[in-house]
Motif scaffolding. Structure first.
Motif, PDB file in Angstrom:
ATOM      1  N   LYS A 186      51.341  19.540  32.605  1.00 20.47           N
ATOM      2  CA  LYS A 186      49.989  19.500  32.239  1.00 20.47           C
ATOM      3  C   LYS A 186      49.584  18.093  32.225  1.00 20.47           C
ATOM      4  O   LYS A 186      48.315  17.586  32.658  1.00 20.47           O
ATOM      5  CB  LYS A 186      49.565  19.795  30.616  1.00 20.47           C
ATOM      6  N   GLY A 187      50.123  16.980  31.724  1.00 22.56           N
ATOM      7  CA  GLY A 187      49.930  15.688  31.648  1.00 22.56           C
ATOM      8  C   GLY A 187      49.855  14.827  33.134  1.00 22.56           C
ATOM      9  O   GLY A 187      49.104  14.499  33.353  1.00 22.56           O
ATOM     10  N   THR A 188      50.975  15.412  33.906  1.00 21.85           N
ATOM     11  CA  THR A 188      50.964  14.958  35.249  1.00 21.85           C
ATOM     12  C   THR A 188      49.866  15.395  35.962  1.00 21.85           C
ATOM     13  O   THR A 188      49.271  14.642  36.765  1.00 21.85           O
ATOM     14  CB  THR A 188      52.359  15.333  35.796  1.00 21.85           C
ATOM     15  N   LEU A 199      40.607  18.810  28.396  1.00 23.03           N
ATOM     16  CA  LEU A 199      41.225  19.022  27.418  1.00 23.03           C
ATOM     17  C   LEU A 199      42.655  19.513  27.439  1.00 23.03           C
ATOM     18  O   LEU A 199      42.688  20.819  28.125  1.00 23.03           O
ATOM     19  CB  LEU A 199      40.353  19.740  26.269  1.00 23.03           C
ATOM     20  N   ASP A 200      43.782  18.794  27.292  1.00 20.23           N
ATOM     21  CA  ASP A 200      44.850  19.084  27.269  1.00 20.23           C
ATOM     22  C   ASP A 200      45.760  19.416  26.037  1.00 20.23           C
ATOM     23  O   ASP A 200      45.703  18.394  25.153  1.00 20.23           O
ATOM     24  CB  ASP A 200      45.788  17.923  28.290  1.00 20.23           C
ATOM     25  N   GLY A 201      46.292  20.326  25.703  1.00 20.09           N
ATOM     26  CA  GLY A 201      47.009  20.688  24.460  1.00 20.09           C
ATOM     27  C   GLY A 201      46.128  21.369  23.500  1.00 20.09           C
ATOM     28  O   GLY A 201      46.872  21.660  22.525  1.00 20.09           O
ATOM     29  N   LYS A 204      61.001   6.863  25.055  1.00 15.30           N
ATOM     30  CA  LYS A 204      61.250   8.292  24.935  1.00 15.30           C
ATOM     31  C   LYS A 204      60.595   8.927  23.804  1.00 15.30           C
ATOM     32  O   LYS A 204      60.271   8.334  22.841  1.00 15.30           O
ATOM     33  CB  LYS A 204      62.699   8.570  24.768  1.00 15.30           C
ATOM     34  N   ARG A 205      60.387  10.309  24.046  1.00 12.68           N
ATOM     35  CA  ARG A 205      59.659  11.037  22.910  1.00 12.68           C
ATOM     36  C   ARG A 205      60.573  11.578  22.131  1.00 12.68           C
ATOM     37  O   ARG A 205      61.317  12.109  22.359  1.00 12.68           O
ATOM     38  CB  ARG A 205      58.706  12.049  23.630  1.00 12.68           C
ATOM     39  N   GLU A 206      60.205  11.230  20.914  1.00 10.69           N
ATOM     40  CA  GLU A 206      60.878  11.880  19.535  1.00 10.69           C
ATOM     41  C   GLU A 206      61.367  13.455  19.580  1.00 10.69           C
ATOM     42  O   GLU A 206      62.420  13.777  19.635  1.00 10.69           O
ATOM     43  CB  GLU A 206      60.306  11.427  18.276  1.00 10.69           C
TER      44      GLU A 206
END
Ligand code: G5P
Ligand code: MG
Length: 219
Positions: free
Chosen positions: A17-19, A86-88, A157-159
Motif C-alpha cells: 500500500k505504502g509503496t 487514504l492508506d490504512g 525497522k518497524r517494531e
C-alpha cells in the motif's frame, strides 16, 4: 495533472500500500494520508495518541474504532486539497461506515498479494519514519544502505515487523478488514488488483485512476 479524486487503498499488511501510494502521488496531484505512518510519527513525538497507540501496534492489534475515527477525522480536516489518498483506514466495518457518512469516496483500491510473498517482504523492510518511504533488502534497495534516498536520514525497522507480530496482523486483517472490502463492493466503488510485485500492480492502478480523473474532468 489537475486531480479531483478521493480514494482509499486497502490490502493486507505488506501488500505494498505504502509503496504503490508513493507512486500514485508522484503521478497525480493528491494528498497522501497513511494512518500507520501518522501513528508512528505520533509515537516518535510521544503525543497522547502516540502513547496509547504503542501498546496496540507493537502487539499487532488494531486501535479502538472510536479513537481511530477521531484521529483520522482530525487528520482529514487538515487536508486542503480536493483530492486525497487514504492508506490504512478504514480497517473495520464501523470505520468504513463512519467515513462513508462524512466523505464522498470515488474509489476503493484493493491490493491482493499472496500471504507467502508478504511474509518474505516484511522481514527485510526498512522505513524512513517521517515520510513513510519503505525500502527492502531485495526491492527498492536504498542507494546508501541504512539511509533514506531523499533526505539521507537513517532508516529504522518497524517494531511490528517481527515475524510473530506479522502473523497476528495478517490474522486481524482477515477477520476485521474483509467486511470493509465487501462494503465497498456493495457501494460499487471497489477495484481489485492482483499480483506478486508492486512493479506489476502499480501501472494497473495508475491506469485505472487516470480513467477516473479524465471522467471527473469531463463532468
Ligand atoms: P499500517 O502502517 O497501516 P499495515 O499492516 O496495513 O500497516 P504495512 O505493513 O504498512 O501495512 P504496506 O504499506 O501494505 O504494509 O506495504 P509496503 O510498506 O509498501 O511494503 C512492504 C515491504 O515490501 C517494504 O519493505 C517494501 O519495500 C517491500 N515491497 C513492496 N513491493 C514489493 C515487491 O514488489 N517486491 C518485493 N520484493 N518487495 C516489495 O498499520 C500499522 C498498525 O497501526 C495500527 C494497527 O495497530 C496496525 O497494525 N493502525 C490501525 N488500527 C486501527 N484502525 C486503523 N485504521 C489503523 N491504521 C493503523
Ligand atoms: Mg504501509
Amino acid at each position: 495533472m489537475n486531480t479531483v479524486l478521493k480514494a482509499v487503498i486497502l490490502g493486507a499488511p505488506g501488500s505494498g500500500k505504502g509503496t504503490i501510494s508513493n507512486r500514485i502521488i508522484k503521478a497525480f496531484n493528491m494528498e497522501y494520508i497513511s494512518s500507520g505512518d501518522r501513528l508512528r510519527q505520533n509515537i516518535k513525538e510521544k503525543t497522547a495518541i502516540g502513547l496509547e497507540a504503542t501498546k496496540y501496534i507493537n502487539d499487532g492489534k488494531l486501535l479502538p474504532d472510536d479513537l481511530m475515527i477521531k484521529f483520522i477525522t482530525e487528520e482529514l480536516s487538515k487536508v486542503r486539497s480536493n483530492s486525497w489518498l487514504l492508506d490504512g483506514f478504514p480497517r473495520t466495518l464501523q470505520q468504513a461506515q463512519q467515513l462513508w457518512k462524512r466523505e464522498t469516496l470515488d474509489l476503493a483500491i484493493n491490493l491482493v498479494v499472496p500471504f507467502s510473498v508478504i511474509l518474505e517482504r516484511v522481514e527485510g523492510r526498512m522505513v524512513h519514519l517521517p515520510s513513510g518511504r519503505a525500502y527492502n533488502s531485495t526491492f527498492n534497495i536504498p542507494k546508501n544502505p541504512g539511509f533514506d534516498d531523499v533526505t539521507g536520514e537513517p532508516l529504522t525497522k518497524r517494531e511490528d515487523d517481527k515475524p510473530e507480530v506479522v502473523k497476528k496482523r495478517l490474522a486481524v486483517y482477515e477477520e476485521m478488514t474483509r467486511p470493509v472490502i465487501e462494503f465497498y463492493r456493495e457501494q460499487g466503488i471497489l477495484k481489485e488488483f492482483h499480483g506478486e510485485t508492486s512493479d506489476a500492480i502499480s501501472p494497473q492502478v495508475i491506469n485505472v485512476m487516470s480513467g477516473y480523473i479524465k471522467q471527473a474532468q469531463k463532468t
